[in-house]
Design an enzyme around this catalytic site. Structure first.
Site, mmCIF file in Angstrom:
data_model
loop_
_atom_site.group_PDB
_atom_site.id
_atom_site.type_symbol
_atom_site.label_atom_id
_atom_site.label_comp_id
_atom_site.label_asym_id
_atom_site.label_seq_id
_atom_site.Cartn_x
_atom_site.Cartn_y
_atom_site.Cartn_z
ATOM 1 N N ASN A 9 25.768 -11.758 27.750
ATOM 2 C CA ASN A 9 25.660 -12.847 26.575
ATOM 3 C C ASN A 9 25.937 -10.729 25.012
ATOM 4 O O ASN A 9 24.868 -10.034 25.240
ATOM 5 C CB ASN A 9 24.629 -12.843 26.136
ATOM 6 N N TRP A 10 27.179 -10.915 25.192
ATOM 7 C CA TRP A 10 26.601 -10.186 23.798
ATOM 8 C C TRP A 10 26.351 -9.767 22.621
ATOM 9 O O TRP A 10 26.501 -8.645 21.550
ATOM 10 C CB TRP A 10 28.785 -9.367 23.634
ATOM 11 N N LYS A 11 25.777 -11.220 22.716
ATOM 12 C CA LYS A 11 25.033 -11.035 20.992
ATOM 13 C C LYS A 11 25.681 -11.313 19.910
ATOM 14 O O LYS A 11 26.983 -11.436 19.711
ATOM 15 C CB LYS A 11 23.538 -10.938 21.175
ATOM 16 N N HIS A 94 19.441 -20.598 23.588
ATOM 17 C CA HIS A 94 18.533 -19.235 23.648
ATOM 18 C C HIS A 94 17.140 -18.825 23.288
ATOM 19 O O HIS A 94 17.689 -19.638 21.937
ATOM 20 C CB HIS A 94 19.952 -18.322 23.250
ATOM 21 N N GLU A 96 16.622 -16.805 20.977
ATOM 22 C CA GLU A 96 16.591 -16.349 19.775
ATOM 23 C C GLU A 96 17.326 -17.744 18.482
ATOM 24 O O GLU A 96 16.915 -17.435 17.702
ATOM 25 C CB GLU A 96 18.005 -15.151 20.093
ATOM 26 N N GLU A 166 14.888 -17.162 30.835
ATOM 27 C CA GLU A 166 14.293 -16.142 29.933
ATOM 28 C C GLU A 166 13.518 -16.192 29.567
ATOM 29 O O GLU A 166 13.450 -16.599 28.280
ATOM 30 C CB GLU A 166 15.876 -16.327 28.912
ATOM 31 N N GLY A 172 15.180 -7.626 25.559
ATOM 32 C CA GLY A 172 15.491 -6.934 25.052
ATOM 33 C C GLY A 172 14.439 -6.137 24.581
ATOM 34 O O GLY A 172 14.290 -5.014 23.943
ATOM 35 N N SER A 212 16.242 -7.842 30.319
ATOM 36 C CA SER A 212 16.129 -7.028 30.792
ATOM 37 C C SER A 212 16.833 -6.596 32.096
ATOM 38 O O SER A 212 16.154 -5.633 32.687
ATOM 39 C CB SER A 212 14.517 -5.832 30.483
ATOM 40 N N GLY A 233 21.701 -8.641 28.946
ATOM 41 C CA GLY A 233 22.024 -8.916 27.276
ATOM 42 C C GLY A 233 22.336 -7.214 27.134
ATOM 43 O O GLY A 233 23.527 -7.366 27.501
#
Ligand code: 13P
Length: 248
Positions: A9-11, A94, A96, A166, A172, A212, A233
């Site tokens: 997931n490049w975000k 997700h 976020e 997640e 992160g 992570s 990520g």
């Protein structure tokens, strides 16, 4: 046999030049295997990256889609647009997006239906915050996210759902859930699904871990019986790290 999946997931990272470079490096290092390898890239990259991955076993995913297929929704992108670009998957739910865009299970259910209607497969994310884990509600919370998000689907539709667990506190932060914590909640997720759809359907659903995950801990996490791969990520932004996670 469940599908083994590693998704990066490049975000909101990498411009188009950097994205092309990263995708090419991954393609150069990628060995053919029976694993599904997916890149969830920014919307702006699909046309270019779809050409690069053509004929390889790299698949593309969107990081979100709108809950309607078309209409007056300025700035939004629909599942049918992704499907027309050759995108195979969409990540929905997700943490976020749940946190910064107020996406709740009701909205996510609509997005899931829209995505499935366009033959996109869905990577549906669930997971608790640190407070929720510390207060012991994480099992119930994750069950609620699954029940409210996907339990309106029939068994046939469930074949196009991948679950990603997640924990928000591990995303992160460099702090990974232990393999014991991950295995126990993956077993829980599978048993929640089995109660509704039966063992056969539950056994067929891939459940990924994200938070992570890196080359140093991927093997330990992926060797758990109910961990079928990862949603990566930060470590997916480096080709060598991502490949070594795929190999794990
Ligand atoms: P990190 O691997 O950077 O913790 O991110 C995980 C994630 O959110 C993947 O969707």
């Amino acid at each position: 046999m469940r599908k083994k999946i590693v998704a990066g997931n490049w975000k909101m990272n990498k411009n188009i030049q950097q994205g092309k470079e990263l995708c090419n490096s991954i393609l150069n290092l990628l060995e053919t295997s029976n694993k599904e390898v997916i890149l969830a890239v920014p919307f702006t990259h699909f046309t270019v990256l779809a050409e690069l991955v053509k004929g390889s076993n790299l698949k593309l995913a969107a990081q979100n889609c709108h809950h309607e297929l078309s209409g007056a929704y300025t700035g939004e992108i629909s599942a049918s647009m992704f499907a027309s670009l050759g995108v195979d998957y969409v990540i929905l739910g997700h943490s976020e997006r749940r946190a910064y865009n107020n996406e709740d299970n009701d909205l996510l259910r609509k997005k899931i239906d829209t995505a499935l209607s366009q033959n996109l497969k869905v990577i549906y994310c669930c997971g608790e915050t640190l407070d929720e884990r510390n207060s012991g509600v994480h099992f119930d919370l994750v069950a609620k996210q699954i029940i409210e998000g996907v339990f309106h689907l029939n068994s046939e539709e469930m074949k196009n759902i991948v679950i990603a667990y997640e924990p928000v506190w591990a995303i992160g932060t460099g702090e990974t859930a232990t393999s014991v914590q991950v295995q126990e909640i993956h077993v829980h997720i599978r048993s929640v699904i089995a109660r509704k759809y039966g063992e056969y359907v539950a056994d067929g659903i891939s459940i990924l871990y994200g938070g992570s995950c890196k080359p140093s801990n991927a093997h330990e996490l992926f060797s758990q019986t109910d961990v079928d791969g990862g949603l990566i990520g930060g470590a997916s932004l480096n080709a060598e790290d991502f490949i070594s996670i795929i190999k794990a």
